[in-house]
Design an enzyme around this catalytic site. Structure first.
Site, PDB file in Angstrom:
ATOM      1  NE  ARG A 103      24.990 -38.079   7.232  1.00  0.00           N
ATOM      2  CZ  ARG A 103      24.702 -37.385   8.328  1.00  0.00           C
ATOM      3  NH1 ARG A 103      25.626 -37.147   9.230  1.00  0.00           N
ATOM      4  NH2 ARG A 103      23.493 -36.925   8.536  1.00  0.00           N
ATOM      5  CG  HIS A 130      20.148 -33.760   5.888  1.00  0.00           C
ATOM      6  ND1 HIS A 130      19.854 -35.107   5.921  1.00  0.00           N
ATOM      7  CD2 HIS A 130      20.662 -33.461   7.116  1.00  0.00           C
ATOM      8  CE1 HIS A 130      20.169 -35.600   7.096  1.00  0.00           C
ATOM      9  NE2 HIS A 130      20.661 -34.632   7.844  1.00  0.00           N
ATOM     10  CD  GLN A 133      17.531 -32.368  10.365  1.00  0.00           C
ATOM     11  OE1 GLN A 133      18.364 -33.192  10.704  1.00  0.00           O
ATOM     12  NE2 GLN A 133      16.671 -31.853  11.224  1.00  0.00           N
ATOM     13  CG  ASP A 225      23.272 -26.787   9.327  1.00  0.00           C
ATOM     14  OD1 ASP A 225      23.792 -27.272  10.348  1.00  0.00           O
ATOM     15  OD2 ASP A 225      23.374 -27.320   8.202  1.00  0.00           O
ATOM     16  CB  CYS A 265      19.750 -30.057  11.127  1.00  0.00           C
ATOM     17  SG  CYS A 265      21.372 -29.364  10.746  1.00  0.00           S
ATOM     18  NE  ARG A 293      16.807 -36.911  10.678  1.00  0.00           N
ATOM     19  CZ  ARG A 293      18.108 -36.979  10.362  1.00  0.00           C
ATOM     20  NH1 ARG A 293      18.940 -36.090  10.856  1.00  0.00           N
ATOM     21  NH2 ARG A 293      18.565 -37.897   9.540  1.00  0.00           N
TER      22      ARG A 293
HETATM   23  N1   CP Z   1      21.078 -33.674  11.748  1.00  0.00           N
HETATM   24  C1   CP Z   1      21.842 -34.733  11.429  1.00  0.00           C
HETATM   25  O1   CP Z   1      21.783 -35.283  10.322  1.00  0.00           O
HETATM   26  O2   CP Z   1      22.674 -35.155  12.421  1.00  0.00           O
HETATM   27  P1   CP Z   1      23.838 -36.231  12.279  1.00  0.00           P
HETATM   28  O3   CP Z   1      24.882 -35.626  11.360  1.00  0.00           O
HETATM   29  O4   CP Z   1      24.345 -36.459  13.654  1.00  0.00           O
HETATM   30  O5   CP Z   1      23.273 -37.460  11.658  1.00  0.00           O
HETATM   31  N1  NVA Z   2      25.075 -28.917   6.862  1.00  0.00           N
HETATM   32  C1  NVA Z   2      25.590 -29.897   7.791  1.00  0.00           C
HETATM   33  C2  NVA Z   2      24.482 -30.739   8.317  1.00  0.00           C
HETATM   34  C3  NVA Z   2      24.882 -31.766   9.327  1.00  0.00           C
HETATM   35  C4  NVA Z   2      23.732 -32.626   9.763  1.00  0.00           C
HETATM   36  C5  NVA Z   2      26.657 -30.737   7.113  1.00  0.00           C
HETATM   37  O1  NVA Z   2      26.462 -31.121   5.940  1.00  0.00           O
HETATM   38  O2  NVA Z   2      27.682 -31.005   7.732  1.00  0.00           O
END
Ligand code: CP
Ligand code: NVA
Length: 307
Positions: A103, A130, A133, A225, A265, A293
């Site tokens: 990440r 993502h 997701q 989101d 998400c 997930r």
């Molecule tokens: N939706 C998602 O990726 O959640 P987290 O940021 O908690 O991993």
């Molecule tokens: N768009 C959000 C998604 C979190 C899972 C972010 O990148 O923070």
């Protein structure tokens, strides 16, 4: 056979469908008593430059359920691209573990990891996309409607990483994708260009609007989101002024199809992009989606790491 899982766009519709079918099978197997330990002796290194609940827990539990092991590497430990170059991190981990989940802030970093690693690299969220997701979202839509083909999916809000991967999986699997976003908050043109040839071939519709009310009229799925993604915190005040007309609330949901489901998400900023009433109401599938997930992740891990 792909080495990595970096973006939905890299996979063919048949490969994505196979991943979804596997997720459905692994989910059933898990609830029927447990998964086979097909990843016994394998370790996944999980690099996190940003916080996470779902991604971290689903990868860690996914590895455990499949008989393997997962190792969390915090931002402080790795210092990706700071303490050590991305290329060196990738090459060191390649000799010690069997897979990397990352990440990151910059999408370029996940591409670089994949380039330099001889082991599978999975994009666990970048500023651009993502894809993990989107697999869970596709699984949730499939469980509800039996398919993605012909389903009307409307995303309301910021044209961010989650929107990009959702658009890509809709295009690949034949769902009609509509997005309503404020001016200046569209998805990157580069992302839109990735799906145009696919929808031209599949006949799935792609619609870009500013008006959320028009966008949800035919919707069977309404997706939203956060208005401010991780890394954009300095823009929070500015965004809080622009996005309120794009809130997913009971009024907006009532303007969609009767059987509409609402997805997010998570984490949700309740009563900002999504009201409590909708999040906890009868149309909401946000927790089923979060739980999916785990099952979607397992299909990705199984496919890439089983060898
Ligand atoms: N939706 C998602 O990726 O959640 P987290 O940021 O908690 O991993
Ligand atoms: N768009 C959000 C998604 C979190 C899972 C972010 O990148 O923070």
């Amino acid at each position: 056979m792909h080495k990595d899982f970096l973006d939905i766009i890299d996979y063919s519709p048949e490969e994505l469908q196979a991943l979804l079918d596997l997720a459905i099978r692994l989910k059933a197997e898990y609830f029927a008593g447990g998964n086979e330990p097909v990843l016994k002796g394998k370790t996944l290194a999980m690099i996190f430059q940003k916080p996470s609940l779902r991604t971290r827990v689903s990868f860690e539990m996914g590895m455990e359920h499949l008989g393997g092991h997962a190792m969390y590497l915090s931002p402080d430990e790795i210092g990706l691209g700071k303490r050590e170059s991305v290329a060196d991190v990738a090459r060191v981990l390649s000799g010690m573990v069997q897979g990397i989940e990352a990440r990151v802030f910059s999408h370029q970093h996940v591409l670089e990891l994949a380039h330099w690693a001889s082991i599978p690299v999975i994009n666990g969220l970048s500023d651009y996309s993502h894809p993990c997701q989107a697999m869970a979202d596709a699984l949730t839509i499939t469980e509800e409607f039996g398919t993605l083909k012909g389903v009307n999916v409307t995303y309301v809000g910021d044209g961010n990483n989650v929107a990009v991967s959702l658009m890509q999986i809709c295009a690949k699997l034949g769902a009609n994708f509509t997005i309503a976003n404020p001016e200046g908050y569209s998805m990157p043109e580069q992302a839109i260009e990735t799906v145009r040839p696919i929808t031209a071939e599949s006949g799935a519709k792609l619609t870009f609007l500013a008006d959320p009310h028009e966008a949800v009229k035919a919707a069977q799925v309404i997706y939203t989101d956060t208005w401010t993604s991780m890394g954009q915190e300095a823009e929070t005040a500015k965004r809080e002024l622009v996005f309120p007309p794009y809130q997913v609330n009971a009024q907006l949901v009532s303007e969609a199809q009767d059987d509409v489901i609402v997805l997010h998400c998570l984490p949700a900023h309740r009563n900002h992009e999504l009201t409590d009433e909708v999040a906890d109401g009868s149309h909401s599938r946000i927790f089923a989606e979060a739980h999916n997930r785990l099952h979607a992740q397992k299909a990705i891990l199984y496919t890439l790491l089983k060898g």
